[in-house]
Design a protein around this motif. Structure first.
Motif, PDB file in Angstrom:
ATOM      1  N   VAL A 184       4.703   0.746  -6.086  1.00 58.60           N
ATOM      2  CA  VAL A 184       5.440  -0.253  -5.313  1.00 58.60           C
ATOM      3  C   VAL A 184       4.419  -1.145  -4.616  1.00 58.60           C
ATOM      4  O   VAL A 184       3.526  -0.652  -3.927  1.00 58.60           O
ATOM      5  CB  VAL A 184       6.336   0.442  -4.265  1.00 58.60           C
ATOM      6  N   ALA A 185       4.518  -2.417  -4.833  1.00 58.26           N
ATOM      7  CA  ALA A 185       3.521  -3.338  -4.278  1.00 58.26           C
ATOM      8  C   ALA A 185       3.584  -3.355  -2.757  1.00 58.26           C
ATOM      9  O   ALA A 185       4.663  -3.251  -2.176  1.00 58.26           O
ATOM     10  CB  ALA A 185       3.769  -4.742  -4.817  1.00 58.26           C
ATOM     11  N   PRO A 186       2.418  -3.476  -2.112  1.00 58.98           N
ATOM     12  CA  PRO A 186       2.426  -3.555  -0.646  1.00 58.98           C
ATOM     13  C   PRO A 186       3.083  -4.861  -0.186  1.00 58.98           C
ATOM     14  O   PRO A 186       3.017  -5.870  -0.878  1.00 58.98           O
ATOM     15  CB  PRO A 186       0.941  -3.558  -0.287  1.00 58.98           C
ATOM     16  N   LYS A 187       3.705  -4.812   0.973  1.00 55.20           N
ATOM     17  CA  LYS A 187       4.347  -6.034   1.508  1.00 55.20           C
ATOM     18  C   LYS A 187       3.343  -6.800   2.356  1.00 55.20           C
ATOM     19  O   LYS A 187       2.649  -6.217   3.184  1.00 55.20           O
ATOM     20  CB  LYS A 187       5.524  -5.632   2.399  1.00 55.20           C
ATOM     21  N   LEU A 188       3.289  -8.088   2.160  1.00 57.91           N
ATOM     22  CA  LEU A 188       2.419  -8.892   3.017  1.00 57.91           C
ATOM     23  C   LEU A 188       3.104  -9.079   4.370  1.00 57.91           C
ATOM     24  O   LEU A 188       4.324  -9.229   4.440  1.00 57.91           O
ATOM     25  CB  LEU A 188       2.169 -10.254   2.371  1.00 57.91           C
ATOM     26  N   ALA A 189       2.277  -9.049   5.431  1.00 60.39           N
ATOM     27  CA  ALA A 189       2.844  -9.199   6.776  1.00 60.39           C
ATOM     28  C   ALA A 189       3.311 -10.635   6.992  1.00 60.39           C
ATOM     29  O   ALA A 189       2.787 -11.561   6.369  1.00 60.39           O
ATOM     30  CB  ALA A 189       1.793  -8.830   7.805  1.00 60.39           C
ATOM     31  N   GLU A 235       7.820   5.853   1.073  1.00 61.91           N
ATOM     32  CA  GLU A 235       8.318   6.431   2.325  1.00 61.91           C
ATOM     33  C   GLU A 235       7.186   6.945   3.222  1.00 61.91           C
ATOM     34  O   GLU A 235       7.427   7.388   4.338  1.00 61.91           O
ATOM     35  CB  GLU A 235       9.260   7.615   2.033  1.00 61.91           C
ATOM     36  N   LEU A 236       5.969   6.918   2.697  1.00 61.46           N
ATOM     37  CA  LEU A 236       4.831   7.489   3.430  1.00 61.46           C
ATOM     38  C   LEU A 236       4.673   6.836   4.807  1.00 61.46           C
ATOM     39  O   LEU A 236       4.684   5.621   4.925  1.00 61.46           O
ATOM     40  CB  LEU A 236       3.545   7.278   2.626  1.00 61.46           C
ATOM     41  N   LYS A 237       4.515   7.678   5.818  1.00 57.38           N
ATOM     42  CA  LYS A 237       4.224   7.143   7.152  1.00 57.38           C
ATOM     43  C   LYS A 237       2.723   7.276   7.364  1.00 57.38           C
ATOM     44  O   LYS A 237       2.213   8.393   7.482  1.00 57.38           O
ATOM     45  CB  LYS A 237       4.988   7.934   8.218  1.00 57.38           C
TER      46      LYS A 237
END
Ligand code: SF4
Lengths: 426, 246
Positions: A410-415, B228-230
């Motif tokens: 899952v691609a990281p979300k940009l802030a 879901e990782l914190k």
């Protein structure tokens, strides 16, 4: 590389060996000093290799050992064959030697009608399975005992039972062989003697029964004197398996009456590394295998995935040095976690060498993706362009990540607001 | 007053800006003048580690010029700092290298070795497991690597002791690589994911609420496998901004 089919089991087996190594090394208060010392001895020896090889040869000849020099694998194999011919030998027992694997001695001799029996248990298993060793110290670590039972044509997969089956078969071979071939762990220049370490005594039995002993070594096996030998024997078995010392550490100095010892000293590309500040450190290697046991990649893929005679971190370096086009890709098969460097008893900076070989690879091999790297580097050199592109990055389509990282991720979300935006709004 | 230049790597800037804010705030609260040189881009590590030495050299020179005027260079990324502190030796001349190497610090290292705060007045009532990323561990020596026979020390644990209410739970194979490795995660995708899933399984077994590290690149890799990782950067806890939005 592909993950090994039973990676959990392989990982656990190798981690267990690494743990034993940790326990053994932590029993010695001066472990880190010993590593430093060993590294210095090897570095010194490598820079004076010509002198030590000459000293060794002179002493060995005086002891009655017949010394041969081989430039490459081909010459090595030819020398072995000429000795076999001279003695009219047909059957050879061989203890573990990565050099003979490197020179592909077994197929060379078998194609010419000789019978070669590997006598190290692990080596024997892979020989019967028609495979290559997957590890330099634990050649059959990729096989479970059930698989070994199948290879031996046995129903019973009890490890002790299988060892006894192999032992009984090997004994017949030992008794009927003409020549014993061994590797060399250390060659002591001041004595003209060489040392062979095994846990099974197979080198000792082979050389005691056969009239002719052919030992083969790479030029880097030289160490100056017996004191130095003490340092390396202290480190070798502890690093390899967590034992205090290998069960048999035999020093061969001169042939017994009526017998012959031949020693073949092989270069096969090693001298190319000499004089290279970045890469000659690999010649310090004492082949303990610790860098394989600790490597998180090796533990998940196994040795065969490397497709080079020596796998793992040291193998990726040696392969790259041998043929950068063919094996240079191996230098990229590492996360550069540095565990290999930290575990190595002779302090080879393995992971840094891997990075350096990546540089050599890129100078020699052009790939289509290179242009993305070069373009990105150009953009990064120009902060304004970089910044405006980073603004656009917010709209970077998901599929671009997917392409680089694959579907499973899952691609990281940009802030919403970058740090720079935040800083400038202060 | 000593001037600290912040180096905020691209992924921290755009994906984890709160980590940058935490770094800025904690340094200011410790009495430093903190500057964010606006021309900074990348230390060049992705290029160096992929064999593009010339490109890496150009970026190292750029980094040197962007940061040379400051007393300290501090970044919330152990991996990028180990590039500057150690591997620039292959890219810069020796004078420039030693100048830049000596004043570059990973933020936790900087707090622990230079600032040495006695208290932080922060509480964090949660359990965490500590992922000890490779470059911080084996190159910057933020903790003692298990391979070495040296007395145990752990700078991150020492700093976290200053936080009220926080409990560190043991994590098996805490020092094993998570499988990110930069472009390794693309080139050797299958192996990288396998290592990542193993790390996540160990984290799950730890029973901790948060996985905490000092390299967001590793945490980003793990989060891509387990959305879901914190996870948190250590500095978010130390600066007391772990639950704040910016
Ligand atoms: S490189 Fe070091 S750790 Fe690896 S086999 Fe050689 S001596 Fe052992």
């Amino acid at each position: 590389m592909r993950v090994f089919n039973d990676d959990k089991w392989l990982n656990e087996s190798l981690s267990f060996v690494r743990e034993k190594r940790d326990i053994a090394s932590k029993k010695l208060d001066n472990w880190e000093q010993l590593r430093e010392l060993a590294s210095n001895i090897k570095a010194h020896t490598i820079t004076h290799l010509d002198n030590y090889l000459e000293e060794f040869e002179a002493k060995a000849l005086a002891n009655g050992i017949k010394v041969h020099w081989a430039v490459d694998a081909k010459e090595h194999n030819q020398i072995v064959e000429s000795i076999l011919k001279k003695h009219n030998a047909k059957k050879i027992v061989k203890s573990k030697s990565m050099l003979t694997e490197e020179c592909e001695l077994n197929p060379y001799l078998e194609n010419r009608g000789y019978e070669v029996i590997d006598t190290d248990l692990g080596e024997r298993i892979v020989q019967l399975a028609k495979q290559r060793p997957s590890h330099i110290v634990l050649p059959a670590i990729h096989l479970k005992k059930e698989q070994v039972a199948t290879i031996f044509n046995e129903q019973n997969s009890d490890a002790t039972y299988l060892t006894n089956v192999a032992r009984a078969q090997l004994r017949e071979h030992f008794e009927s062989s003409d020549v014993a071939i061994t590797g060399v762990n250390f060659a002591v220049a001041s004595e003209g003697a060489f040392v062979v370490c095994t846990n099974e005594g197979n080198a000792d039995l082979g050389t005691s029964l056969a009239n002719v002993h052919i030992a083969v070594m790479g030029i880097e096996k030289i160490i100056p004197n017996m004191q130095d030998l003490g340092v390396f024997l202290t480190l070798l078995a502890r690093s390899a398996t967590g034992q205090d010392i290998t069960t048999y550490s035999s020093i061969f100095k001169k042939p017994s009456k009526g017998k012959e010892i031949h020693l073949i000293i092989v270069d096969n590309g090693r001298s190319q590394m000499l004089g290279s500040e970045k890469f000659e450190g690999a010649l310090k290697c004492i082949r303990c295998g610790a860098c394989m046991n600790t490597c998180p990649v090796f533990r998940r893929v196994g040795g065969h995935e490397y497709n080079y005679v020596i796998p793992g971190p040291i193998g990726s370096n040696l392969g790259s040095s041998r043929n950068i086009e063919k094996y240079g890709k191996l230098a990229f098969a590492s996360t550069l976690c540095g565990s290999c460097t930290a575990v190595c008893p002779v302090k080879i900076n393995l992971h840094e060498q891997l990075v350096a070989y990546r540089g050599v690879y890129k100078l020699n091999v052009k790939e289509s993706k290179d242009r993305y790297y070069k373009l990105t580097a150009k953009i990064l050199a120009k902060p304004k362009i970089y910044r405006s592109l980073m603004k656009l990055a917010k709209y970077m389509p998901h599929w671009l990540y997917k392409r680089a990282w694959g579907k499973e991720r899952v691609a990281p979300k940009l802030a919403k607001k970058s740090f720079k935006d935040y800083y400038e709004s202060l | 007053m000593k001037r600290v230049a912040l180096f905020i790597p691209c992924f921290v800037d755009t994906i984890y800006p709160r980590v940058g804010v935490a770094t800025l705030k904690i340094l200011q609260s410790q009495g430093f003048e903190v500057v964010y040189p606006k021309n900074q881009t990348c230390c060049g590590q992705p290029f160096f580690n992929s064999g593009f030495v010339k490109e890496a050299k150009d970026l190292a020179e750029k980094f040197y010029n962007d940061f040379k005027e400051y007393d300290y260079i501090v970044a919330p990324s152990a991996s990028c700092i180990s590039m500057v502190k150690l591997h620039y030796k292959d890219l810069l001349d020796s004078d420039k290298f030693s100048e830049i190497s000596n004043k570059s610090f990973e933020i936790c290292e900087f707090l622990h070795d230079i600032v040495k705060p006695e208290s932080l007045n922060v509480s964090f009532n949660h359990t965490i497991a500590l992922h000890q990323s490779c470059h911080g561990l084996r190159e910057l020596e933020l903790a003692t690597p298990s391979e070495l026979n040296l007395p145990y020390q752990n700078k991150i644990e020492n700093l976290l002791k200053l936080i009220d209410g926080l409990e560190i739970l043991p994590l098996s194979n805490a020092q094993e690589c998570c499988g990110f490795g930069g472009t390794f995660s693309i080139n050797e995708s299958e192996v990288s994911k396998k290592m990542g899933y193993d790390k996540l399984a160990n984290f799950k077994d730890s029973g901790a609420e948060y996985l905490v590290g000092y390299d967001n690149s590793c945490l980003m890799h793990l989060a891509s496998l387990e959305p879901e990782l914190k996870s948190l950067h250590v500095i978010e806890i130390l600066a007391g901004v772990a639950n704040e939005s910016i």
